[in-house]
Design a protein around this motif. Structure first.
Motif, PDB file in Angstrom:
ATOM      1  N   VAL A  68       0.843  -1.205   0.000  1.00  0.00           N
ATOM      2  CA  VAL A  68       0.000   0.000   0.000  1.00  0.00           C
ATOM      3  C   VAL A  68       0.876   1.250   0.000  1.00  0.00           C
ATOM      4  O   VAL A  68       0.754   2.117  -0.865  1.00  0.00           O
ATOM      5  N   PHE A  69       1.801   1.315   0.969  1.00  0.00           N
ATOM      6  CA  PHE A  69       2.565   2.547   1.101  1.00  0.00           C
ATOM      7  C   PHE A  69       3.666   2.664   0.050  1.00  0.00           C
ATOM      8  O   PHE A  69       4.022   3.776  -0.350  1.00  0.00           O
ATOM      9  N   GLY A  70       4.190   1.535  -0.417  1.00  0.00           N
ATOM     10  CA  GLY A  70       5.167   1.576  -1.500  1.00  0.00           C
ATOM     11  C   GLY A  70       4.537   2.138  -2.764  1.00  0.00           C
ATOM     12  O   GLY A  70       5.099   3.008  -3.429  1.00  0.00           O
ATOM     13  N   ALA A  71       3.330   1.647  -3.086  1.00  0.00           N
ATOM     14  CA  ALA A  71       2.658   2.099  -4.304  1.00  0.00           C
ATOM     15  C   ALA A  71       2.285   3.572  -4.204  1.00  0.00           C
ATOM     16  O   ALA A  71       2.456   4.341  -5.155  1.00  0.00           O
ATOM     17  N   LEU A  72       1.801   3.985  -3.025  1.00  0.00           N
ATOM     18  CA  LEU A  72       1.442   5.397  -2.854  1.00  0.00           C
ATOM     19  C   LEU A  72       2.679   6.286  -2.965  1.00  0.00           C
ATOM     20  O   LEU A  72       2.647   7.353  -3.569  1.00  0.00           O
ATOM     21  N   SER A  73       3.775   5.813  -2.378  1.00  0.00           N
ATOM     22  CA  SER A  73       5.004   6.595  -2.430  1.00  0.00           C
ATOM     23  C   SER A  73       5.511   6.720  -3.869  1.00  0.00           C
ATOM     24  O   SER A  73       5.962   7.787  -4.297  1.00  0.00           O
ATOM     25  N   ASN A  74       5.408   5.626  -4.623  1.00  0.00           N
ATOM     26  CA  ASN A  74       5.793   5.677  -6.038  1.00  0.00           C
ATOM     27  C   ASN A  74       4.941   6.671  -6.804  1.00  0.00           C
ATOM     28  O   ASN A  74       5.448   7.448  -7.610  1.00  0.00           O
ATOM     29  N   ALA A  75       3.650   6.634  -6.519  1.00  0.00           N
ATOM     30  CA  ALA A  75       2.743   7.558  -7.207  1.00  0.00           C
ATOM     31  C   ALA A  75       3.132   8.995  -6.870  1.00  0.00           C
ATOM     32  O   ALA A  75       3.207   9.852  -7.753  1.00  0.00           O
ATOM     33  N   LEU A  76       3.434   9.223  -5.600  1.00  0.00           N
ATOM     34  CA  LEU A  76       3.829  10.566  -5.177  1.00  0.00           C
ATOM     35  C   LEU A  76       5.111  11.007  -5.884  1.00  0.00           C
ATOM     36  O   LEU A  76       5.218  12.126  -6.374  1.00  0.00           O
ATOM     37  N   GLY A  77       6.076  10.088  -5.952  1.00  0.00           N
ATOM     38  CA  GLY A  77       7.345  10.400  -6.618  1.00  0.00           C
ATOM     39  C   GLY A  77       7.139  10.793  -8.075  1.00  0.00           C
ATOM     40  O   GLY A  77       7.728  11.744  -8.574  1.00  0.00           O
ATOM     41  N   MET A  78       6.264  10.046  -8.771  1.00  0.00           N
ATOM     42  CA  MET A  78       6.032  10.321 -10.190  1.00  0.00           C
ATOM     43  C   MET A  78       5.259  11.619 -10.369  1.00  0.00           C
ATOM     44  O   MET A  78       5.423  12.318 -11.346  1.00  0.00           O
ATOM     45  N   LEU A  79       4.402  11.915  -9.393  1.00  0.00           N
ATOM     46  CA  LEU A  79       3.514  13.065  -9.522  1.00  0.00           C
ATOM     47  C   LEU A  79       4.223  14.369  -9.177  1.00  0.00           C
ATOM     48  O   LEU A  79       4.219  15.306  -9.960  1.00  0.00           O
ATOM     49  N   VAL A  80       4.841  14.425  -7.999  1.00  0.00           N
ATOM     50  CA  VAL A  80       5.390  15.712  -7.562  1.00  0.00           C
ATOM     51  C   VAL A  80       6.845  15.876  -7.982  1.00  0.00           C
ATOM     52  O   VAL A  80       7.328  16.994  -8.116  1.00  0.00           O
ATOM     53  N   ARG A  81       7.574  14.779  -8.179  1.00  0.00           N
ATOM     54  CA  ARG A  81       8.974  14.824  -8.590  1.00  0.00           C
ATOM     55  C   ARG A  81       9.825  15.733  -7.715  1.00  0.00           C
ATOM     56  O   ARG A  81      10.627  16.518  -8.203  1.00  0.00           O
ATOM     57  N   GLU A  82       9.591  15.657  -6.440  1.00  0.00           N
ATOM     58  CA  GLU A  82      10.385  16.466  -5.522  1.00  0.00           C
ATOM     59  C   GLU A  82      10.720  15.624  -4.309  1.00  0.00           C
ATOM     60  O   GLU A  82       9.832  15.082  -3.671  1.00  0.00           O
ATOM     61  N   ARG A  83      12.010  15.567  -4.002  1.00  0.00           N
ATOM     62  CA  ARG A  83      12.430  14.816  -2.824  1.00  0.00           C
ATOM     63  C   ARG A  83      11.804  15.396  -1.559  1.00  0.00           C
ATOM     64  O   ARG A  83      11.373  14.671  -0.678  1.00  0.00           O
ATOM     65  N   GLU A  84      11.779  16.724  -1.492  1.00  0.00           N
ATOM     66  CA  GLU A  84      11.310  17.381  -0.272  1.00  0.00           C
ATOM     67  C   GLU A  84       9.898  16.927   0.087  1.00  0.00           C
ATOM     68  O   GLU A  84       9.593  16.737   1.258  1.00  0.00           O
ATOM     69  N   SER A  85       9.047  16.771  -0.934  1.00  0.00           N
ATOM     70  CA  SER A  85       7.668  16.387  -0.641  1.00  0.00           C
ATOM     71  C   SER A  85       7.624  14.995  -0.035  1.00  0.00           C
ATOM     72  O   SER A  85       6.878  14.746   0.911  1.00  0.00           O
ATOM     73  N   ILE A  86       8.417  14.082  -0.592  1.00  0.00           N
ATOM     74  CA  ILE A  86       8.403  12.714  -0.063  1.00  0.00           C
ATOM     75  C   ILE A  86       8.940  12.714   1.363  1.00  0.00           C
ATOM     76  O   ILE A  86       8.346  12.120   2.271  1.00  0.00           O
ATOM     77  N   ILE A  87      10.047  13.419   1.573  1.00  0.00           N
ATOM     78  CA  ILE A  87      10.635  13.468   2.913  1.00  0.00           C
ATOM     79  C   ILE A  87       9.627  14.072   3.888  1.00  0.00           C
ATOM     80  O   ILE A  87       9.369  13.528   4.968  1.00  0.00           O
ATOM     81  N   GLY A  88       9.017  15.184   3.479  1.00  0.00           N
ATOM     82  CA  GLY A  88       8.066  15.880   4.348  1.00  0.00           C
ATOM     83  C   GLY A  88       6.904  14.978   4.729  1.00  0.00           C
ATOM     84  O   GLY A  88       6.591  14.814   5.907  1.00  0.00           O
ATOM     85  N   ILE A  89       6.285  14.378   3.730  1.00  0.00           N
ATOM     86  CA  ILE A  89       5.110  13.541   3.989  1.00  0.00           C
ATOM     87  C   ILE A  89       5.471  12.342   4.859  1.00  0.00           C
ATOM     88  O   ILE A  89       4.754  11.994   5.802  1.00  0.00           O
ATOM     89  N   ASN A  90       6.622  11.727   4.567  1.00  0.00           N
ATOM     90  CA  ASN A  90       7.011  10.556   5.348  1.00  0.00           C
ATOM     91  C   ASN A  90       7.266  10.900   6.806  1.00  0.00           C
ATOM     92  O   ASN A  90       6.805  10.206   7.713  1.00  0.00           O
ATOM     93  N   THR A  91       8.027  11.975   7.024  1.00  0.00           N
ATOM     94  CA  THR A  91       8.339  12.346   8.401  1.00  0.00           C
ATOM     95  C   THR A  91       7.046  12.702   9.130  1.00  0.00           C
ATOM     96  O   THR A  91       6.872  12.392  10.299  1.00  0.00           O
ATOM     97  N   PHE A  92       6.152  13.344   8.400  1.00  0.00           N
ATOM     98  CA  PHE A  92       4.897  13.754   9.015  1.00  0.00           C
ATOM     99  C   PHE A  92       4.036  12.541   9.377  1.00  0.00           C
ATOM    100  O   PHE A  92       3.418  12.513  10.426  1.00  0.00           O
ATOM    101  N   LEU A  93       4.025  11.518   8.500  1.00  0.00           N
ATOM    102  CA  LEU A  93       3.073  10.415   8.673  1.00  0.00           C
ATOM    103  C   LEU A  93       3.548   9.258   9.545  1.00  0.00           C
ATOM    104  O   LEU A  93       2.749   8.611  10.206  1.00  0.00           O
ATOM    105  N   LEU A  94       4.851   8.980   9.517  1.00  0.00           N
ATOM    106  CA  LEU A  94       5.323   7.733  10.129  1.00  0.00           C
ATOM    107  C   LEU A  94       4.890   7.577  11.591  1.00  0.00           C
ATOM    108  O   LEU A  94       4.283   6.572  11.959  1.00  0.00           O
TER     109      LEU A  94
END
Ligand SMILES: Nc1ncnc2c1ncn2[C@@H]1O[C@H](COP(=O)(O)OP(=O)(O)O)[C@@H](O)[C@H]1O
Ligand SMILES: [Mg+2]
Lengths: 258, 351
Positions: free
Chosen positions: A154-180
């Protein structure tokens, strides 16, 4: 169809190999659970005295918690790899070959699934070494690993989708730190529901992380509650399928944005 | 044969098999950047075709459409006889692509990268390994073949990228700016390699570049692109021959006053054997049937007009001049204009 399967395997192999050859990842994904096992295990050792954990040893209770939390935290970063492949030009290189588009997506899902399953097995084994007891036996453990792998998907696929969509490391880092941490602590990962405040318990009911824990712990009990395993496991499976579908859609929209 | 400006290729070209043919390709990226605006190409089989243009001209976008990565908003394109939209699979099987960033897997070895690439085209087993070895040897990577790519130098990576594009013996090879970012030595080596590839039986190479010299040197035919369309097409010699005579550039010691520019230009154009005079501040440029003979005449005329000349240079026509003539601006100007506005959301910026 068989070409797609073969190509899915090539792509899976490629990802797994990349994983093995980057010891930093291996280290993080194995050392981190060990640290958590040790820290949480020591910190909350006496908590089982309060009752409601179904066991006198907090380690017994903790192992599935660490398995699920690790599956969550390692898969959340999948999007970083995808992002890197886009930036490096690797994804576009594959897209100009006749490789099946499905195989490119499936390769990610399968390799992440294998990695999560292996990571879960290792944590279970480490727990055993530390003296944890698994009354549900091999079936219970197998179902825990299935549940953690589905959650990882679930989270791998969502993270992949996020990576393809926003194409920004900061967004992935931000969301992950916020959610974990909220996702982990708004679940019965470390605390039995009977000791959780009511509002937290209600939120936990909607938390997929909690579904994996309920399914896994129920299956691992001496006398498993199969209804719990089936409902939570079924929900996880449905969510995993939805997440993979979503990331496939995102992949299509990526192809249109090249 | 005269170079053709825009428009479809002349009819006699179409009788030979075309490796690439595009018809009025239009592509607008989200955010309103019109990357292609009626791109027309006709590339005969077996030649090296250069797509020359400044940054932002639409070269990579054209390559992306021809290699099935991107879809045009309008227009059609066929590669190796297959329509890119209707039969992308057939196109993919027929082409090799060396993009600006080909992204060999850094943790895999050069050989592993080649083996995987070959497998994606459906070959397995010993034949696969043989082809990988053959390419490693040919691209001077035999020793490095079993080392991870992350340890490769820039030149080695580039050679591996080209090898990846050739692994299945494509009919049409696309090279998108193959020497951008290479040091002079690696560039010379790459030029040699492309020249060698050009000799291969039946291989068509579509090369994009923003180096005039590179197109001049490697391509048998060149299409000059600007703002998403072909402004002129022909062999390098045809294109240069189309310009009348030599380029004469004069630098004045003082800028001409604005109002004085037009009369000065008219006075110089009236001189025998001098055409296309442009006056811009301190710079005066013109074409001359015979550059060396025109310089004294020009100097005298300028002196009479009260303008002192600081330097004078005469150059044989170059592709730069061709570009200036057909695109209406100099190559450097176009490059500068392309760099100025960075559209939001332009493909995955590295931060
Ligand atoms: N993925 C994209 N999204 C938005 N704009 C793009 C994208 N790719 C290219 N462009 C824009 O389209 C124009 C043409 O780009 P490109 O084809 O890459 O030019 P060239 O390869 O000739 O330098 C440029 O203005 C560029 O900024
Ligand atoms: Mg480009």
């Amino acid at each position: 169809m068989s070409a797609t399967l073969t190509q899915t395997w090539y792509m899976t192999q490629r990802q797994l190999m990349a994983y093995w050859r980057q010891p930093v990842f291996l280290l993080i994904n194995l050392i981190q659970p060990v640290i958590w096992l040790f820290l949480f295990g020591s910190l909350f050792r006496k908590i089982t005295d309060l009752g409601g954990f179904g066991t006198g040893s907090y380690l017994d209770y903790l192992v599935p918690g660490i398995v699920v939390m690790s599956a969550l935290s390692s898969n959340m970063w999948a999007g970083m790899g995808t992002l890197e492949e886009i930036e490096r030009g690797t994804l576009n290189r594959f897209l100009t070959t006749p490789v099946s588009r499905g195989a490119l997506m499936n390769g990610n899902v399968v390799s992440q699934g294998i990695t999560t399953a292996v990571q879960s097995v290792i944590i279970v084994a480490l727990g055993k070494l530390g003296g944890a007891d698994y009354p549900g036996g091999i079936t219970g453990l197998a179902l825990l690993i299935v549940a953690s792998t589905l959650l990882g998907t679930v989270f791998g696929a969502l993270s992949n989708a996020l990576g393809m969509l926003v194409r920004e490391r900061e967004s992935i880092i931000g969301i992950n730190t916020f959610l974990l941490l909220p996702l982990t602590f708004l679940s019965e990962a470390f605390m039995t529901p009977s000791l959780m405040p009511g509002w937290m318990r209600h939120i936990a009911d909607f938390n997929p992380v909690n579904w994996a824990l309920v399914a896994g712990r129920s299956a691992m009990a001496e006398d498993p509650d199969w209804a719990d395993v089936a409902t939570r496991g079924g929900a996880l499976l449905a969510l995993a399928l939805a997440a993979v579908w979503l990331s496939t859609r995102t992949f299509r929209s990526y192809q249109r944005s090249v | 044969m005269a170079p053709t400006t825009g428009g479809p290729a002349p009819h006699h070209l179409r009788t030979r098999a075309l490796a690439v043919e595009t018809n009025q390709l239009v592509k607008t990226y989200p955010g309103g950047v019109k990357a292609l605006d009626g791109m027309e190409l006709a590339v005969e089989s077996g030649i090296v075709f250069g797509l020359l243009g400044p940054n932002g001209a639409g070269k990579s976008t054209t390559v992306k459409i021809l290699t099935t990565l991107a879809r045009p908003d309008a227009g059609t394109a066929a590669v190796a006889g297959h329509d890119v939209l209707r039969h992308p699979g057939r196109v993919r099987a027929a082409i090799g692509v060396v993009a600006q960033k080909s992204g060999a897997d850094p943790v895999a070895t050069g050989r592993e990268n080649l083996l995987l690439q070959r497998r994606l085209y459906g070959l397995r087993g010993a034949a696969c390994a043989r082809r990988a070895d053959e390419l490693l040897a040919r691209f001077d990577l035999a020793d490095a073949g079993n080392r991870p790519v992350k340890g490769y130098s820039g030149g080695m990576c580039h050679r591996l990228d080209v090898a990846l594009g050739l692994v299945h013996r494509p009919e049409v090879l696309f090279l998108d700016e193959p020497t951008t970012g290479l040091d002079p030595e690696a560039r010379a080596a790459m030029w040699e390699e492309i020249a060698r590839l050009a000799g291969e039986d039946g291989l068509t190479i579509v090369l994009t570049t923003h180096y005039l010299e590179e197109a001049d040197r490697l391509a048998e035919r060149i299409a000059i692109v600007d703002r998403g369309r072909v402004v002129v097409e022909g062999t390098p010699d045809e294109l240069k021959g189309e310009l009348r005579g030599d380029a004469v550039h004069l630098e004045l010691s003082e800028a001409v006053a604005d109002g004085a520019e037009p009369p000065l230009r008219d006075a110089l154009t009236a001189l025998p054997g001098v055409h296309e005079v442009a006056v811009d501040g301190r710079r005066v440029s013109a074409r001359a049937d015979d550059g060396a003979a025109a310089v004294p005449t020009l100097l005298t005329a300028l002196e009479r007009a009260g303008a002192a000349v600081a330097t004078a240079t005469v150059a044989r026509p170059s592709l730069d001049d061709v570009y200036l003539r057909y695109a209406g601006r100099s190559f450097d100007e176009a490059e500068a204009a392309a760099e100025a506005p960075v559209p939001a959301g332009a493909a995955g910026g590295v931060r």
